[in-house]
Write an enzyme that holds these catalytic residues in place. Structure first.
Site, PDB file in Angstrom:
ATOM      1  CG  ASP A   1      -2.096   0.920   1.097  1.00  0.00           C
ATOM      2  OD1 ASP A   1      -2.357   1.385  -0.037  1.00  0.00           O
ATOM      3  OD2 ASP A   1      -2.758   1.194   2.113  1.00  0.00           O
TER       4      ASP A   1
ATOM      5  CG  ASN B   1      -7.912  -1.966  -5.262  1.00  0.00           C
ATOM      6  OD1 ASN B   1      -7.077  -2.819  -4.999  1.00  0.00           O
ATOM      7  ND2 ASN B   1      -8.110  -0.929  -4.455  1.00  0.00           N
ATOM      8  CD1 TRP B   2     -13.152  -5.222  -9.261  1.00  0.00           C
ATOM      9  CD2 TRP B   2     -12.308  -4.485 -11.195  1.00  0.00           C
ATOM     10  NE1 TRP B   2     -12.517  -6.280  -9.875  1.00  0.00           N
ATOM     11  CE2 TRP B   2     -11.994  -5.864 -11.062  1.00  0.00           C
ATOM     12  CE3 TRP B   2     -11.881  -3.811 -12.343  1.00  0.00           C
ATOM     13  CZ2 TRP B   2     -11.272  -6.564 -12.027  1.00  0.00           C
ATOM     14  CZ3 TRP B   2     -11.163  -4.513 -13.306  1.00  0.00           C
ATOM     15  CH2 TRP B   2     -10.870  -5.871 -13.144  1.00  0.00           C
TER      16      TRP B   2
ATOM     17  NE  ARG C   1      -3.005  -1.331   4.306  1.00  0.00           N
ATOM     18  CZ  ARG C   1      -4.276  -1.362   3.946  1.00  0.00           C
ATOM     19  NH1 ARG C   1      -5.114  -2.176   4.560  1.00  0.00           N
ATOM     20  NH2 ARG C   1      -4.728  -0.575   2.974  1.00  0.00           N
TER      21      ARG C   1
ATOM     22  CG  LEU D   1      -6.881  -7.494   8.263  1.00  0.00           C
ATOM     23  CD1 LEU D   1      -7.681  -8.675   8.790  1.00  0.00           C
ATOM     24  CD2 LEU D   1      -5.565  -7.991   7.666  1.00  0.00           C
TER      25      LEU D   1
END
Ligand code: IPE
Ligand code: IPE
Ligand code: MG
Length: 247
Positions: free
Chosen positions: A22, A70-71, A190, A197
């Site tokens: 990320d 994420n679309w 992360r 999460l």
């Protein structure tokens, strides 16, 4: 660098490391560049972590590359990401083979653009005999999607009378998940400072150690991985027990 690496206890390596990569967008923004500039530069960090993990002897590395959510990003960004995936996989397959690394994918691949899916399936096919490390890309993946899918598979078996409802166990579930063939991750990392999460490996991370680091993904280097592993090795994994029971 050698210094951090040499402190790692190879006998106590996490067998499976899962990563939420990320911070690409914020990295680009800091440089006054468009978000996709961050994604392009994230590829280098993927190489770093893959190489470092394989060198150490980690057996499984799962990378969260694209979530079902994420679309919802602007279509330019989604399209660029999908194209970047094609280019990267096509380019890196040789290196994966040279390093004896096997590629896998988890997620609903049927929804990916056909070129992306093809590059992925070609990469999976051409690395399928490699044995040093399994590299698993989570693509159009989400933990809830996977749990729902598993539930449907199990329900179908019950309906077909291949399985009794009272015989459903954790193992039944695990076997129906897209991660069935991989052990649960020991360590989850992360980057970018977010401490959530985001629908990643909900079932599998039940007993993983979490490391949230502030570094933005494109800046992630081998040293960051070594630090995360060293921190992991300083934790006591009790699995519900007390310290004295663990010796
Ligand atoms: C992670 O970086 C890459 C993907 C989700 C594909 P982001 O694109 O989420 O970057 P930030 O979080 O906006 O900085
Ligand atoms: C999670 O990152 C998904 C991937 C890294 C592929 P996001 O950046 O999409 O997560 P949120 O939306 O900030 O939770
Ligand atoms: Mg993000």
């Amino acid at each position: 660098m050698e210094n951090l690496k040499s402190q790692i206890n190879i006998a106590k390596l996490p067998e499976h490391i899962a990563v939420i990569m990320d911070g690409n967008g914020r990295w680009a923004k800091q440089k006054n560049q468009p978000r996709v500039f961050g994604h392009r530069n994230g590829v280098k960090a993927v190489r770093e972590i893959t190489e470092a993990s394989a060198e150490l002897g980690v057996k499984y590395l799962t990378l969260y590359a694209f979530s079902t959510e994420n679309w919802n990003r602007p279509s330019f960004e989604v399209n660029t990401l999908m194209r970047l995936l094609v280019d990267t996989i096509a380019k890196e397959v040789k290196t994966l083979n040279k390093n004896n690394i096997r590629l896998h994918a988890i997620g609903d691949l049927s929804k990916l653009p056909s070129r992306t899916r093809k590059a992925l399936l070609d990469g999976i096919e051409s690395t399928k005999d490699n044995t040093r490390m399994d590299l698993i890309l989570a693509l159009n993946y989400s933990g809830r999607w996977d749990i729902l899918n598993a539930t449907k598979t199990i329900a179908q078996k019950v309906q077909n009378q291949e399985l009794k409802a009272e015989d459903i166990t954790e193992e039944t579930y695990k076997a129906a998940l897209s991660t069935a063939q991989f052990p649960d991750p020991d360590l989850m990392i992360r980057t970018s400072g977010e401490t959530r999460l985001s629908n990643f490996l909900l079932w599998e991370l039940s007993y993983a150690e979490f490391q949230f680091i502030r570094t933005l993904w494109p800046d992630f280097t081998k040293n960051h991985l070594y630090e995360c592993i060293l921190n992991y090795q300083n934790k006591e994994r009790r699995f519900g027990m007390i310290s004295e029971q663990l010796v």
